[in-house]
Design an enzyme around this catalytic site. Structure first.
Site, PDB file in Angstrom:
ATOM      1  N   SER A 159       0.821  -1.195   0.000  1.00  0.00           N
ATOM      2  CA  SER A 159       0.000   0.000   0.000  1.00  0.00           C
ATOM      3  C   SER A 159       0.870   1.266   0.000  1.00  0.00           C
ATOM      4  CB  SER A 159      -0.948  -0.032   1.201  1.00  0.00           C
ATOM      5  OG  SER A 159      -1.891   0.999   1.138  1.00  0.00           O
ATOM      6  N   ASP A 184       0.071  -4.339  -3.940  1.00  0.00           N
ATOM      7  CA  ASP A 184      -1.080  -3.458  -4.152  1.00  0.00           C
ATOM      8  C   ASP A 184      -0.779  -2.023  -3.722  1.00  0.00           C
ATOM      9  OD1 ASP A 184      -3.678  -3.542  -5.299  1.00  0.00           O
ATOM     10  OD2 ASP A 184      -4.537  -3.145  -3.331  1.00  0.00           O
ATOM     11  N   ARG A 197       5.460   8.938  -6.789  1.00  0.00           N
ATOM     12  CA  ARG A 197       5.029   7.566  -6.502  1.00  0.00           C
ATOM     13  C   ARG A 197       6.092   6.575  -6.948  1.00  0.00           C
ATOM     14  NH1 ARG A 197       4.435   5.430 -11.375  1.00  0.00           N
ATOM     15  NH2 ARG A 197       3.450   6.575 -13.088  1.00  0.00           N
ATOM     16  N   ASP A 199       7.881   3.884  -9.207  1.00  0.00           N
ATOM     17  CA  ASP A 199       8.016   3.751 -10.651  1.00  0.00           C
ATOM     18  C   ASP A 199       9.090   2.706 -10.939  1.00  0.00           C
ATOM     19  OD1 ASP A 199       7.445   4.859 -13.446  1.00  0.00           O
ATOM     20  OD2 ASP A 199       9.623   5.064 -13.333  1.00  0.00           O
ATOM     21  N   HIS A 248      -7.376  -5.647  -0.641  1.00  0.00           N
ATOM     22  CA  HIS A 248      -6.120  -4.896  -0.545  1.00  0.00           C
ATOM     23  C   HIS A 248      -5.037  -5.760   0.110  1.00  0.00           C
ATOM     24  CE1 HIS A 248      -3.888  -1.238  -0.890  1.00  0.00           C
ATOM     25  NE2 HIS A 248      -3.945  -0.874   0.380  1.00  0.00           N
TER      26      HIS A 248
END
Length: 332
Positions: A159, A184, A197, A199, A248
C-alpha cells in the site's frame, strides 16, 4: 490499509488537517533526528528469528554489532497505512519474515513506521517521501557500514509502503540494481506523476501485485512486471462483502504462498482479463508471480486463484497454518 474508511468521505474529512501537516514537513529535507524516533528498523536473521536487533541510521555501531551478514541477500519489508508491525504478530510483515527465514539464510528487516503514521490518510500520504528518505539512509548504512551489495537487496512494501520503497530506492541510488516488490500500491492521492510515486525506474527490477486496483490500489502498470490476479481488482474471490481491506491485503497472502510454494502462480502475459479468461492469450509468455519471479519478466500478467487458502489452483500443496492466518485479512 486496514479497515477501509468509507474512502471518499475519509479523504474529504482528512483534507484540511492534511494540509496543515504538509506545511510542517519540508519537501527538500527530512528531520532525520525526529523521524528516527518514530520509525523502527527491526533486523531478523536465522540467529535471531524471534527477537529483533534494532538498527538506527544515527548509530552505525548498532549495525556493526548486529548479526547482519553481507554475504546473504537482504529483504526489507514495510507495512501500509495503520498497519504497524508491532501491533500484532499475525500482521503481514512478520508472517513474510518467518516464511523467508525458513526458506533460506537472509537478513530480514521490518520497517515499522507506525510512529510516523496517522489515522488521517492524507497526513500519512504526505509522510511517504520522508519515511522513504529515512529508509534510503538505512540502505546507505547497510552498504557503507554493513558491506551489503545493492544487487542483493529486495524491498517489499504494501500500500503506502510500496511507494515508500520507491522513494527509498531512489534516495539510495539503487538505479539499475536491487528489486522492489510492490504489494497493491496505494491508489488514492497518487497520480501518473512518477516523481510522487513508485516507478519502475526506482530499482533494477520492480514487480507489482495488484489486488484492489482502481479502489484502494493503483491500477496502472508501473513496474517492469505487473501481475493482476483475478483482474487485480476489488472484490477478490472469497472476500465477500468487502469494503476494500480484504482485497487490498490479499497481495500479502499471494506473496506468502509464493514463498512457501515457489511455482504456485504461473501467470500469462495478456492485454486484458477478458482475453485471458477467453483463452485468447494461450501460448503467450508466462511468469511465476511472487518471491521467485525471474527478473527478466516484462509486461502485464494475469492469473486466476482460488477463493481461499491455498490460493494456487495448480500447486496441489495444502495451505500452511501461516497462510490460513491470512484468510480474508482485514488488518494486514
Amino acid at each position: 490499509m486496514p479497515h477501509s474508511l468509507p474512502l471518499v468521505a475519509g479523504l474529504l474529512l482528512a483534507l484540511a488537517a492534511g494540509r496543515g501537516h504538509a506545511a510542517s514537513n519540508k519537501s527538500d529535507g527530512v528531520d532525520i533526528e525526529h523521524l528516527s524516533k518514530e520509525v523502527v528498523f527491526q533486523l531478523f536473521t536465522r540467529h535471531n528469528t524471534g527477537k529483533p536487533h534494532i538498527l538506527d541510521v544515527r548509530q552505525p555501531e548498532l549495525l556493526e554489532n548486529s548479526p547482519f551478514n553481507p554475504l546473504v541477500p537482504t529483504k526489507v519489508i514495510v507495512h501500509g497505512w495503520l498497519s504497524g508491525q508491532k501491533r500484532e504478530k499475525g500482521a503481514g510483515g512478520p508472517l513474510l519474515k518467518d516464511a523467508i527465514l525458513e526458506v533460506s539464510d537472509y537478513n530480514v528487516i521490518l520497517v515499522d513506521w507506525s510512529g510516523a503514521d496517522s489515522i488521517n490518510y492524507v497526513a500519512a500520504r504526505l509522510r511517504v517521501s520522508s519515511v522513504g528518505t529515512l529508509v534510503g539512509r538505512l540502505l546507505d548504512q547497510l552498504v557503507w557500514t554493513g558491506g551489503m551489495d545493492t544487487h542483493d537487496v529486495h524491498l517489499v512494501g504494501h500500500s503506502l509502503g510500496a511507494h515508500i520503497m520507491g522513494f527509498a530506492a531512489r534516495n539510495a541510488g539503487l538505479g539499475d540494481t536491487g528489486r522492489i516488490t510492490a504489494l497493491d500500491p496505494a491508489g488514492p492521492l497518487f497520480t501518473s506523476n512518477v516523481d510522487e510515486r513508485l516507478d519502475k525506474s526506482d530499482a533494477g527490477f520492480v514487480d507489482v501485485i495488484h489486488t484492489c486496483a482502481g479502489y484502494l490500489g493503483y491500477h496502472a502498470a508501473i513496474g517492469h512486471a505487473d501481475f493482476y490476479p483475478n483482474d487485480g481488482t476489488w472484490v477478490q474471490p472469497g472476500c465477500g462483502l468487502d469494503f476494500g481491506a480484504c482485497s487490498h491485503c490479499r497481495s500479502y497472502s499471494l506473496l506468502l504462498e509464493s514463498i512457501e510454494s515457489p511455482d504456485a502462480f504461473v501467470a500469462t502475459a495478456c492485454d486484458s482479463w477478458a482475453h485471458y479468461k477467453k483463452g485468447a492469450c494461450q501460448g503467450n509468455a508466462t511468469a511465476v508471480m511472487g518471491f521467485g519471479l525471474d527478473r527478466r519478466a516484462r509486461g502485464s500478467f494475469y492469473v486466476a486463484t482460488n477463493r481461499q487458502p491455498p490460493y494456487s489452483t495448480t500447486a496441489n500443496v495444502p495451505a500452511s497454518d501461516r497462510l490460513k492466518l491470512t484468510k480474508n485479512f482485514q488488518h494486514c
